[in-house]
Design a protein around this motif. Structure first.
Motif, PDB file in Angstrom:
ATOM      1  N   THR A 135      -6.128  62.701  25.003  1.00 45.29           N
ATOM      2  CA  THR A 135      -6.052  61.275  24.721  1.00 45.29           C
ATOM      3  C   THR A 135      -5.684  61.059  23.252  1.00 45.29           C
ATOM      4  O   THR A 135      -6.324  61.624  22.364  1.00 45.29           O
ATOM      5  CB  THR A 135      -7.390  60.586  25.015  1.00 45.29           C
ATOM      6  OG1 THR A 135      -7.706  60.761  26.408  1.00 45.29           O
ATOM      7  CG2 THR A 135      -7.328  59.103  24.686  1.00 45.29           C
ATOM      8  N   THR A 138      -5.403  55.423  19.196  1.00 43.06           N
ATOM      9  CA  THR A 138      -4.471  54.419  18.674  1.00 43.06           C
ATOM     10  C   THR A 138      -5.259  53.247  18.100  1.00 43.06           C
ATOM     11  O   THR A 138      -6.413  52.995  18.466  1.00 43.06           O
ATOM     12  CB  THR A 138      -3.539  53.908  19.784  1.00 43.06           C
ATOM     13  OG1 THR A 138      -4.314  53.430  20.890  1.00 43.06           O
ATOM     14  CG2 THR A 138      -2.612  55.010  20.256  1.00 43.06           C
ATOM     15  N   LYS A 141      -5.641  49.056  21.769  1.00 45.62           N
ATOM     16  CA  LYS A 141      -5.918  49.665  23.064  1.00 45.62           C
ATOM     17  C   LYS A 141      -4.636  49.845  23.865  1.00 45.62           C
ATOM     18  O   LYS A 141      -3.904  48.895  24.113  1.00 45.62           O
ATOM     19  CB  LYS A 141      -6.906  48.806  23.852  1.00 45.62           C
ATOM     20  CG  LYS A 141      -7.365  49.451  25.154  1.00 45.62           C
ATOM     21  CD  LYS A 141      -8.419  48.607  25.839  1.00 45.62           C
ATOM     22  CE  LYS A 141      -8.882  49.274  27.132  1.00 45.62           C
ATOM     23  NZ  LYS A 141      -9.935  48.466  27.819  1.00 45.62           N
ATOM     24  N   ILE A 142      -4.387  51.107  24.240  1.00 43.51           N
ATOM     25  CA  ILE A 142      -3.233  51.449  25.066  1.00 43.51           C
ATOM     26  C   ILE A 142      -3.762  52.073  26.354  1.00 43.51           C
ATOM     27  O   ILE A 142      -4.508  53.047  26.322  1.00 43.51           O
ATOM     28  CB  ILE A 142      -2.293  52.443  24.355  1.00 43.51           C
ATOM     29  CG1 ILE A 142      -1.799  51.871  23.019  1.00 43.51           C
ATOM     30  CG2 ILE A 142      -1.115  52.805  25.251  1.00 43.51           C
ATOM     31  CD1 ILE A 142      -0.901  50.679  23.135  1.00 43.51           C
ATOM     32  N   ASN A 145      -2.426  56.535  27.478  1.00 43.92           N
ATOM     33  CA  ASN A 145      -2.412  57.212  26.171  1.00 43.92           C
ATOM     34  C   ASN A 145      -2.708  58.702  26.272  1.00 43.92           C
ATOM     35  O   ASN A 145      -3.198  59.301  25.329  1.00 43.92           O
ATOM     36  CB  ASN A 145      -3.408  56.540  25.229  1.00 43.92           C
ATOM     37  CG  ASN A 145      -4.847  56.611  25.748  1.00 43.92           C
ATOM     38  OD1 ASN A 145      -5.092  57.055  26.872  1.00 43.92           O
ATOM     39  ND2 ASN A 145      -5.785  56.150  24.938  1.00 43.92           N
ATOM     40  N   ARG A 146      -2.392  59.290  27.440  1.00 44.16           N
ATOM     41  CA  ARG A 146      -2.680  60.713  27.625  1.00 44.16           C
ATOM     42  C   ARG A 146      -1.509  61.420  28.304  1.00 44.16           C
ATOM     43  O   ARG A 146      -1.582  61.796  29.472  1.00 44.16           O
ATOM     44  CB  ARG A 146      -3.949  60.885  28.454  1.00 44.16           C
ATOM     45  CG  ARG A 146      -4.486  62.302  28.490  1.00 44.16           C
ATOM     46  CD  ARG A 146      -5.872  62.335  29.111  1.00 44.16           C
ATOM     47  NE  ARG A 146      -6.403  63.689  29.167  1.00 44.16           N
ATOM     48  CZ  ARG A 146      -7.669  63.984  29.443  1.00 44.16           C
ATOM     49  NH1 ARG A 146      -8.533  63.002  29.668  1.00 44.16           N
ATOM     50  NH2 ARG A 146      -8.084  65.230  29.488  1.00 44.16           N
ATOM     51  N   CYS A 150       2.040  66.085  23.775  1.00 47.98           N
ATOM     52  CA  CYS A 150       2.470  65.260  22.641  1.00 47.98           C
ATOM     53  C   CYS A 150       2.845  66.207  21.517  1.00 47.98           C
ATOM     54  O   CYS A 150       1.994  66.957  21.020  1.00 47.98           O
ATOM     55  CB  CYS A 150       1.359  64.314  22.204  1.00 47.98           C
ATOM     56  SG  CYS A 150       1.771  63.344  20.724  1.00 47.98           S
ATOM     57  N   TYR A 183       4.730  54.904  29.406  1.00 52.23           N
ATOM     58  CA  TYR A 183       4.439  55.312  28.033  1.00 52.23           C
ATOM     59  C   TYR A 183       5.216  54.510  26.984  1.00 52.23           C
ATOM     60  O   TYR A 183       5.264  54.907  25.823  1.00 52.23           O
ATOM     61  CB  TYR A 183       4.726  56.812  27.868  1.00 52.23           C
ATOM     62  CG  TYR A 183       3.750  57.662  28.635  1.00 52.23           C
ATOM     63  CD1 TYR A 183       2.432  57.834  28.196  1.00 52.23           C
ATOM     64  CD2 TYR A 183       4.127  58.289  29.827  1.00 52.23           C
ATOM     65  CE1 TYR A 183       1.528  58.592  28.909  1.00 52.23           C
ATOM     66  CE2 TYR A 183       3.227  59.056  30.549  1.00 52.23           C
ATOM     67  CZ  TYR A 183       1.935  59.204  30.086  1.00 52.23           C
ATOM     68  OH  TYR A 183       1.024  59.960  30.810  1.00 52.23           O
ATOM     69  N   ASP A 185       4.492  51.527  25.699  1.00 49.49           N
ATOM     70  CA  ASP A 185       3.581  50.972  24.700  1.00 49.49           C
ATOM     71  C   ASP A 185       3.082  52.052  23.745  1.00 49.49           C
ATOM     72  O   ASP A 185       2.973  51.823  22.533  1.00 49.49           O
ATOM     73  CB  ASP A 185       2.387  50.293  25.377  1.00 49.49           C
ATOM     74  CG  ASP A 185       2.770  48.986  26.054  1.00 49.49           C
ATOM     75  OD1 ASP A 185       3.862  48.465  25.761  1.00 49.49           O
ATOM     76  OD2 ASP A 185       1.977  48.491  26.877  1.00 49.49           O
ATOM     77  N   LEU A 186       2.786  53.218  24.288  1.00 48.71           N
ATOM     78  CA  LEU A 186       2.318  54.320  23.437  1.00 48.71           C
ATOM     79  C   LEU A 186       3.415  54.767  22.483  1.00 48.71           C
ATOM     80  O   LEU A 186       3.151  55.076  21.313  1.00 48.71           O
ATOM     81  CB  LEU A 186       1.861  55.491  24.305  1.00 48.71           C
ATOM     82  CG  LEU A 186       1.287  56.699  23.559  1.00 48.71           C
ATOM     83  CD1 LEU A 186       0.045  56.316  22.772  1.00 48.71           C
ATOM     84  CD2 LEU A 186       0.970  57.835  24.543  1.00 48.71           C
ATOM     85  N   GLU A 189       3.517  52.286  19.649  1.00 47.95           N
ATOM     86  CA  GLU A 189       2.341  52.375  18.796  1.00 47.95           C
ATOM     87  C   GLU A 189       2.365  53.627  17.920  1.00 47.95           C
ATOM     88  O   GLU A 189       2.032  53.576  16.732  1.00 47.95           O
ATOM     89  CB  GLU A 189       1.077  52.373  19.668  1.00 47.95           C
ATOM     90  CG  GLU A 189      -0.220  52.330  18.897  1.00 47.95           C
ATOM     91  CD  GLU A 189      -0.446  51.021  18.151  1.00 47.95           C
ATOM     92  OE1 GLU A 189      -1.419  50.935  17.378  1.00 47.95           O
ATOM     93  OE2 GLU A 189       0.354  50.073  18.345  1.00 47.95           O
ATOM     94  N   ILE A 190       2.793  54.761  18.482  1.00 51.64           N
ATOM     95  CA  ILE A 190       2.878  55.993  17.686  1.00 51.64           C
ATOM     96  C   ILE A 190       3.937  55.856  16.605  1.00 51.64           C
ATOM     97  O   ILE A 190       3.740  56.296  15.460  1.00 51.64           O
ATOM     98  CB  ILE A 190       3.163  57.194  18.602  1.00 51.64           C
ATOM     99  CG1 ILE A 190       1.911  57.535  19.414  1.00 51.64           C
ATOM    100  CG2 ILE A 190       3.614  58.404  17.782  1.00 51.64           C
ATOM    101  CD1 ILE A 190       2.099  58.680  20.371  1.00 51.64           C
TER     102      ILE A 190
END
Length: 238
Positions: A135, A138, A141-142, A145-146, A150, A183, A185-186, A189-190
């Motif tokens: 996980t 972030t 909240k996403i 997220n796993r 990565c 993914y 949104d993730l 965010e990243i």
């Protein structure tokens, strides 16, 4: 029922050349190769086959889950009884090939053969940080997220979110699109948190061998520098 798989591989988004590459390069025993081709042709003696093709007085219901019809597609990708075990193991083996290749590229000591490789939860070198099935924390909240892998490359200032799926062969296009959306949104965010270029790389391989055209391209165009070896082992295994 013969010819259904062949017709499927002639339609987008299937990469027909890569889908059949294993017949030349996998070096499987003749009996194993024959079994795979029989499964692709829906010619295995399942309960559904016995009921509908051989006209025997048997229930066509899956003997494992007692819910769906016991077809080849159901056995390889749709049985709820096999999902927590066999399907998970298959998924993890595909992910392990990629993890192993990344480690080799960046000089991380690994086993000589990918099938002996057991991915560590966290791998770090001077250039990279790689997380396995972890996980990612972030700021906001996403929900998704796993990802399976990565890979953050500090040298190139990039991050790859690699996620694997082995669905029924007729669903590879849908599953590929789902991974990109899941993914998104993730990825945003990243990129914001780590100030790097972030890519979502879905690796979608059908349960009977179909290869999504963008799966190989996604690995090949990534900036990790490991794609050549990974692609060869994913689609033309040793």
């Amino acid at each position: 029922m013969h010819g259904q798989y062949r017709r499927l591989t002639e339609q987008p988004p299937v990469d027909m050349k890569e889908t059949y590459g294993w017949l030349k390069a996998a070096n499987l025993p003749a009996a194993t190769e024959g079994l795979v081709v029989a499964a692709q042709d829906q010619a295995l003696r399942t309960r559904y086959y016995e009921r509908k093709i051989l006209h025997r007085d048997v229930s066509p219901t899956c003997r494992m889950c007692s819910v769906g019809l016991e077809t080849v597609d159901h056995i390889v990708a749709g049985c709820s009884a096999l999902a927590p075990t066999d399907y998970t193991d298959r998924h993890n083996q595909v992910a392990s090939i990629i993890h192993w290749d990344v480690c080799r590229h960046f000089g991380v000591p690994v086993e000589s053969r990918w099938y002996r490789h057991h991915p560590d939860r966290l791998v770090e070198t001077d250039d990279i940080t790689m997380m396995w099935d972890t996980t990612i924390p972030t700021a906001r909240k996403i929900k998704a997220n796993r990802p399976d892998i990565c890979l953050r490359n500090r040298k190139t200032n990039t991050c790859l979110l690699i996620d694997i799926s082995c669905p029924a062969d007729g669903n590879i296009g849908k599953k590929h699109a789902e991974k990109l959306a899941k993914y998104s949104d993730l990825r945003v965010e990243i990129s914001r948190m780590w100030h790097c270029r972030t890519l979502v790389v879905p690796v979608v391989l059908g349960a009977l061998g179909t290869v999504h055209a963008d799966s190989r391209d996604g690995l090949s165009t990534s900036e990790a520098g490991f794609a050549s070896g990974t692609c060869n082992r994913l689609y033309k295994p040793d």
